[in-house]
Each structure stands twice: as structure tokens, then as C-alpha cells.
Scaffold this motif. Structure first.
Motif, PDB file in Angstrom:
ATOM      1  N   ILE A   1       0.889  -1.161  -0.074  1.00 48.05           N
ATOM      2  CA  ILE A   1      -0.057   0.143   0.059  1.00 48.05           C
ATOM      3  C   ILE A   1       0.853   1.446   0.185  1.00 48.05           C
ATOM      4  O   ILE A   1       1.744   1.438   0.825  1.00 48.05           O
ATOM      5  N   LYS A   2       0.621   2.221  -0.897  1.00 44.49           N
ATOM      6  CA  LYS A   2       1.419   3.605  -0.990  1.00 44.49           C
ATOM      7  C   LYS A   2       0.211   4.597  -0.247  1.00 44.49           C
ATOM      8  O   LYS A   2      -0.794   4.543  -0.884  1.00 44.49           O
ATOM      9  N   GLN A   3       0.630   5.385   0.456  1.00 45.14           N
ATOM     10  CA  GLN A   3      -0.252   6.076   1.214  1.00 45.14           C
ATOM     11  C   GLN A   3       0.660   7.636   1.476  1.00 45.14           C
ATOM     12  O   GLN A   3       1.966   7.356   1.900  1.00 45.14           O
ATOM     13  N   LYS A   4      -0.112   8.602   1.557  1.00 44.94           N
ATOM     14  CA  LYS A   4       0.330   9.711   2.112  1.00 44.94           C
ATOM     15  C   LYS A   4       0.869   9.657   3.444  1.00 44.94           C
ATOM     16  O   LYS A   4      -0.080   9.197   4.428  1.00 44.94           O
ATOM     17  N   LEU A   5       1.797  10.436   4.101  1.00 46.41           N
ATOM     18  CA  LEU A   5       2.154  10.441   5.383  1.00 46.41           C
ATOM     19  C   LEU A   5       0.818  11.381   6.068  1.00 46.41           C
ATOM     20  O   LEU A   5       0.569  12.196   5.659  1.00 46.41           O
ATOM     21  N   PRO A   6       0.478  10.696   7.206  1.00 51.38           N
ATOM     22  CA  PRO A   6      -1.034  11.433   7.932  1.00 51.38           C
ATOM     23  C   PRO A   6      -0.302  12.715   8.471  1.00 51.38           C
ATOM     24  O   PRO A   6       0.994  12.614   9.082  1.00 51.38           O
ATOM     25  N   GLU A   7      -1.144  13.926   8.279  1.00 57.90           N
ATOM     26  CA  GLU A   7      -0.672  15.086   9.032  1.00 57.90           C
ATOM     27  C   GLU A   7      -1.650  15.478  10.085  1.00 57.90           C
ATOM     28  O   GLU A   7      -1.431  16.433  10.724  1.00 57.90           O
ATOM     29  N   ASN A   8      -2.826  14.822  10.068  1.00 56.01           N
ATOM     30  CA  ASN A   8      -3.798  15.279  11.036  1.00 56.01           C
ATOM     31  C   ASN A   8      -4.510  14.037  11.559  1.00 56.01           C
ATOM     32  O   ASN A   8      -4.345  12.951  10.880  1.00 56.01           O
ATOM     33  N   ASN A   9      -5.779  14.025  12.041  1.00 57.79           N
ATOM     34  CA  ASN A   9      -6.668  13.127  12.321  1.00 57.79           C
ATOM     35  C   ASN A   9      -7.870  13.872  12.620  1.00 57.79           C
ATOM     36  O   ASN A   9      -8.177  14.846  12.618  1.00 57.79           O
ATOM     37  N   GLY A  10      -9.044  13.023  12.661  1.00 55.19           N
ATOM     38  CA  GLY A  10     -10.450  13.367  12.967  1.00 55.19           C
ATOM     39  C   GLY A  10     -11.162  13.660  11.654  1.00 55.19           C
ATOM     40  O   GLY A  10     -12.230  14.670  11.634  1.00 55.19           O
ATOM     41  N   GLY A  11     -10.957  13.254  10.631  1.00 56.35           N
ATOM     42  CA  GLY A  11     -11.543  13.276   9.440  1.00 56.35           C
ATOM     43  C   GLY A  11     -13.111  12.799   9.564  1.00 56.35           C
ATOM     44  O   GLY A  11     -14.032  13.756   9.162  1.00 56.35           O
ATOM     45  N   TYR A  12     -13.376  11.734  10.117  1.00 53.53           N
ATOM     46  CA  TYR A  12     -14.800  11.325  10.327  1.00 53.53           C
ATOM     47  C   TYR A  12     -15.319  12.107  11.215  1.00 53.53           C
ATOM     48  O   TYR A  12     -16.633  12.729  11.065  1.00 53.53           O
TER      49      TYR A  12
ATOM     50  N   SER B   1      -8.559   8.128  21.076  1.00 55.06           N
ATOM     51  CA  SER B   1      -8.181   8.142  22.119  1.00 55.06           C
ATOM     52  C   SER B   1      -7.320   6.887  22.547  1.00 55.06           C
ATOM     53  O   SER B   1      -6.207   6.778  23.172  1.00 55.06           O
ATOM     54  N   GLU B   2      -7.543   5.703  22.137  1.00 51.27           N
ATOM     55  CA  GLU B   2      -7.072   4.332  22.399  1.00 51.27           C
ATOM     56  C   GLU B   2      -6.017   3.749  21.283  1.00 51.27           C
ATOM     57  O   GLU B   2      -5.259   3.084  21.429  1.00 51.27           O
ATOM     58  N   LEU B   3      -6.103   4.348  20.006  1.00 56.27           N
ATOM     59  CA  LEU B   3      -5.545   3.577  18.760  1.00 56.27           C
ATOM     60  C   LEU B   3      -4.701   4.743  18.378  1.00 56.27           C
ATOM     61  O   LEU B   3      -3.619   4.326  17.566  1.00 56.27           O
ATOM     62  N   THR B   4      -4.791   6.131  18.688  1.00 59.97           N
ATOM     63  CA  THR B   4      -3.890   7.080  18.179  1.00 59.97           C
ATOM     64  C   THR B   4      -3.593   8.129  19.297  1.00 59.97           C
ATOM     65  O   THR B   4      -4.409   8.322  20.020  1.00 59.97           O
ATOM     66  N   SER B   5      -2.673   9.138  18.827  1.00 59.49           N
ATOM     67  CA  SER B   5      -2.425  10.284  19.505  1.00 59.49           C
ATOM     68  C   SER B   5      -2.089  11.253  18.542  1.00 59.49           C
ATOM     69  O   SER B   5      -2.310  10.905  17.405  1.00 59.49           O
ATOM     70  N   ASP B   6      -1.704  12.447  18.797  1.00 57.70           N
ATOM     71  CA  ASP B   6      -1.347  13.478  17.736  1.00 57.70           C
ATOM     72  C   ASP B   6       0.271  13.281  17.357  1.00 57.70           C
ATOM     73  O   ASP B   6       0.652  14.061  16.572  1.00 57.70           O
ATOM     74  N   HIS B   7       0.828  12.141  17.908  1.00 58.70           N
ATOM     75  CA  HIS B   7       2.222  11.988  17.471  1.00 58.70           C
ATOM     76  C   HIS B   7       2.213  11.353  16.276  1.00 58.70           C
ATOM     77  O   HIS B   7       1.561  10.439  15.728  1.00 58.70           O
ATOM     78  N   PRO B   8       3.233  11.819  15.130  1.00 62.73           N
ATOM     79  CA  PRO B   8       3.067  11.381  13.547  1.00 62.73           C
ATOM     80  C   PRO B   8       3.390  10.108  13.498  1.00 62.73           C
ATOM     81  O   PRO B   8       2.872   9.167  12.714  1.00 62.73           O
ATOM     82  N   ILE B   9       4.018   9.365  14.503  1.00 62.67           N
ATOM     83  CA  ILE B   9       4.418   7.929  14.534  1.00 62.67           C
ATOM     84  C   ILE B   9       3.168   7.059  14.792  1.00 62.67           C
ATOM     85  O   ILE B   9       2.851   6.070  14.281  1.00 62.67           O
ATOM     86  N   ASP B  10       2.495   7.629  15.637  1.00 58.93           N
ATOM     87  CA  ASP B  10       1.118   6.803  16.099  1.00 58.93           C
ATOM     88  C   ASP B  10       0.185   6.948  15.195  1.00 58.93           C
ATOM     89  O   ASP B  10      -0.538   5.939  14.888  1.00 58.93           O
ATOM     90  N   LEU B  11       0.068   8.255  14.433  1.00 62.42           N
ATOM     91  CA  LEU B  11      -0.756   8.369  13.359  1.00 62.42           C
ATOM     92  C   LEU B  11      -0.482   7.321  12.120  1.00 62.42           C
ATOM     93  O   LEU B  11      -1.228   6.712  11.301  1.00 62.42           O
ATOM     94  N   THR B  12       0.737   7.322  12.046  1.00 66.00           N
ATOM     95  CA  THR B  12       1.279   6.241  10.837  1.00 66.00           C
ATOM     96  C   THR B  12       1.072   4.966  11.215  1.00 66.00           C
ATOM     97  O   THR B  12       0.676   4.184  10.391  1.00 66.00           O
ATOM     98  N   ARG B  13       1.246   4.485  12.414  1.00 68.99           N
ATOM     99  CA  ARG B  13       1.050   3.360  12.914  1.00 68.99           C
ATOM    100  C   ARG B  13      -0.513   2.812  12.780  1.00 68.99           C
ATOM    101  O   ARG B  13      -0.813   1.658  12.355  1.00 68.99           O
ATOM    102  N   TYR B  14      -1.327   3.690  12.787  1.00 69.19           N
ATOM    103  CA  TYR B  14      -2.996   3.542  12.691  1.00 69.19           C
ATOM    104  C   TYR B  14      -3.131   3.180  11.082  1.00 69.19           C
ATOM    105  O   TYR B  14      -3.769   2.086  10.662  1.00 69.19           O
TER     106      TYR B  14
END
Length: 355
Positions: free
Chosen positions: A237-248, A267-280
Motif C-alpha cells: 500500500i502506498k499512502q501519504k504520510l498522515p498530517e492530522n486526524n479526525g476526518g470522520y 483515544s486508544e488507537l492514536t495520539s497526535d504524534h506522527p508515529i502513532d498516526l502512521t501506525r494507525y
């Protein structure tokens, strides 16, 4: 200790990115890249022996051979962004051979480009570096411009060219996404029959996704795009690096009802850290069973620093590598090779580990 060059390029972000140690989704839940990735993951799938061979060829090519990571040069921008806009900075890349030469000299695992680019030099290079033939594109000559991916050739053409894989884009969220999902899923099934691997550009495209932020790069929406991508059996999968969250959340503000969400995503699966966002994003690729490669983005004033930061985020999140084009080919070849090698150095640095 990470190399001095990498730390210097990360600058003020070095401590945050290299020291991050408390991800919301633990490393133990992931299928992390490694030298045995094909044997450990893909062998148990329904992919036939020829697909496994081509995946192994990709993972065993270039400077990252044997690491389980991928460094891919993608140059389809001549169609996606127009030839003039893409190559004016470096007209040498109007010549298809220079695109493939950059991937070879830059130590890439594979080169991804169009039927035309790869076809015009296939007899010279198809046995020297794995080809990923991009089978669909969004052309920008129709007036007014529209966002739609259309097929530019057949899977058999890619096979006859000696390609190791095909690539395709789906604009998830667009008016034409349903048709694109059907077209690409059929192409991927046929590619697997022919023995080629599959790479999906899992992009979002809808003007409604731009509100207070550009949610085309939100972790929750791109994560779901990834989940749809692996559903149609994309191997990578090719995907852009996430820059934010909360689209839904943004799209469900007011009286609108869009998609489905569970607030534990935030709250439980992500934080605002870019590594957490990408891990999702990785989690939505079957916890890493399908490799996530993030895109390098547009060329600018701080290409080396941005590329290294993206590579560190991807690697520490559990991703499989980087696919970087404009930052490399929109500069002299020597500098492009240096940039690609700098990205690869992140994945070769054993002190930079999965968080």
C-alpha cells in the motif's frame, strides 16, 4: 546511536521522532518488516509461486536488499501532474531512460512508472531492476480538469514487458471510486494470475474532505482507504504520510452522517504524534501483513530533512519503506542519487527501531 547526519537533518524533531517509545498500538501486535518477510507473511497467502518470486526479487534488490524494507522511485508525474510541470526543473527526465537510470544508480528496490516510460527501455533494463508498471492515471488535459483514474493499458502488456508488479491508484471517496475499485480489483486478480505483485496508491479525493484542515491526509480516513486497499489484495500500500486526524469527526459535524466511527480511534488507537498516526495506517494494512510505504511528497526547500523525517516516521511506525519521486528527479542526477541513498540510510541504520 543514529548517524550524525540523520540527527542533524532531523534537527529540532530528532528527540521527538527518535525517542518516541509509547505508541498506542504496541509493536508486539504488528508484523514488522525483516529479511524473512516474504517467507513469514506472503508465503501463507493465496499468492502463487511466481508472485512470491517477484516479491522476493523486489525485497532482494538495491541497497536495502535483505532488510525487508523498500525504496522505490515512482515517476508517473508526467501524466498525473503534466510533463512540463514535472520536468521543467530538470528536463533530462523527459528522457525515459534517465528515470530508470536514477532508480538503478540510486540503489532502489524497484522503479514505478508508466507503460510508455518502462516499455521504451524494457529490453535494456527489465532484467536489471524490478519494474512496477502503473496501469491507470488521472490525465490533466481534459478541460475542465477532473479527478478520475482511467486505464492506460492492460495487465498482459505489463507481463509481456517483464514487470515484477503492477501499480494502480484508486481515488477513494470520489464520485468514480466504485468503478475504480472494480477495475483495479479485477486488474490485481489478473496480475496475481500472471505472477506479478500488486501495489496500490490508496489516495483520497473529494472536495468535501477540505474543511478547517485538509482531511485527505487524516489518519482515520487514510487508514480506512488502506483497509479497502488490502481488501482487494494489494500486496503493498502506498499512502501519504498522515498530517492530522479526525476526518470522520469533521465530516460528521452538524446534521451530516458520514461513514462509521468509534471515538476510541482517537483515544486508544492514536495520539497526535506522527508515529502513532502512521501506525494507525499500518494497523489498517492487516497490522503490517501488507507493507505500507509512504510517499515522499513534493519537492521544496528542505527535501533532505523532510525525506529523512518521513523515513524515520514510517520505519518507527512499522512501515515497509518510502516511495519518493519529485524530491529525487527534480534535481541533478547526482543529487537525486544522494537523496535516495539518504532515505535508504534510515532503513539501514539498526539503531532506528520500530517503536
Amino acid at each position: 546511536m543514529s548517524s550524525t547526519k540523520i540527527v542533524e537533518l532531523l534537527g529540532s524533531h530528532a528527540e521527538s521522532l527518535l525517542g518516541f517509545s509509547e505508541p498506542k498500538i504496541s509493536k508486539e501486535r504488528l508484523h514488522v518488516p525483516g529479511p524473512d518477510f516474504v517467507d513469514r507473511i506472503y508465503v501463507h497467502s493465496d499468492r502463487n509461486n511466481r508472485v512470491l518470486g517477484n516479491l522476493q526479487w523486489m525485497f532482494q534488490s538495491g541497497r536495502l536488499a535483505g532488510t525487508g524494507y523498500l525504496s522505490i522511485l515512482p515517476v508517473d508525474q508526467g501524466i498525473e501532474h503534466s510533463g512540463g510541470a514535472s520536468f521543467a526543473k530538470n528536463p533530462d527526465y523527459f528522457d525515459a531512460e534517465n528515470i530508470v537510470r536514477l532508480a538503478v544508480y540510486g540503489g532502489c528496490n524497484a522503479v514505478a512508472s508508466t507503460f510508455g516510460v518502462l516499455g521504451i527501455v524494457s529490453r535494456k533494463y527489465a532484467h536489471k531492476i524490478p519494474f512496477i508498471v502503473k496501469v491507470n492515471h488521472n490525465e490533466l488535459l481534459t478541460y475542465p480538469n477532473k479527478a478520475d483514474q482511467i486505464m492506460f493499458g492492460t495487465v498482459k502488456q505489463a507481463y509481456d514487458m517483464g514487470a515484477a508488479a503492477i501499480g494502480a491508484t484508486i481515488y477513494f471517496g470520489s464520485d468514480q471510486s466504485s468503478r475504480q475499485i472494480v477495475e483495479v480489483s479485477q486488474a490485481f486478480a489478473l496480475a496475481h494470475e500472471y505472477g506479478m505483485a500488486t501495489v496500490l496508491w490508496c489516495y483520497l479525493r473529494n472536495n468535501a474532505f477540505k474543511k478547517d484542515k485538509d482531511y485527505h491526509v487524516s489518519a482515520d480516513l487514510t487508514g480506512q482507504a488502506n483497509h479497502l486497499g488490502v481488501t482487494i489484495e494489494a500486496d503493498i500500500i502506498k499512502q501519504k504520510l498522515p498530517e492530522n486526524n479526525g476526518g470522520y469527526l469533521a465530516l460528521n459535524a452538524g446534521d451530516s452522517s458520514y461513514g462509521k466511527l468509534d471515538k476510541r480511534i482517537y483515544s486508544e488507537l492514536t495520539s497526535d504524534h506522527p508515529i502513532d498516526l502512521t501506525r494507525y495506517q499500518v494497523a489498517n494494512c492487516y497490522m503490517g501483513r501488507a507493507g505500507l510505504i509512504n510517499s515522499g511528497g513534493a519537492s521544496g526547500a528542505n527535501d533532505f530533512a523532510e525525506a529523512v523525517a518521513t523515513a524515520v516516521i514510517n520505519k518507527r511506525a512499522g512501515g515497509t519503506g518510502l516511495i519518493s519521486g519529485r524530491k529525487a528527479f527534480q534535481r541533478p542526477m547526482k543529487e537525486g542519487v544522494e537523496l535516495l541513498n539518504t532515505i535508504q540510510d534510515v532503513y539501514l541504520d539498526s539503531s532506528i527501531t520500530v517503536a
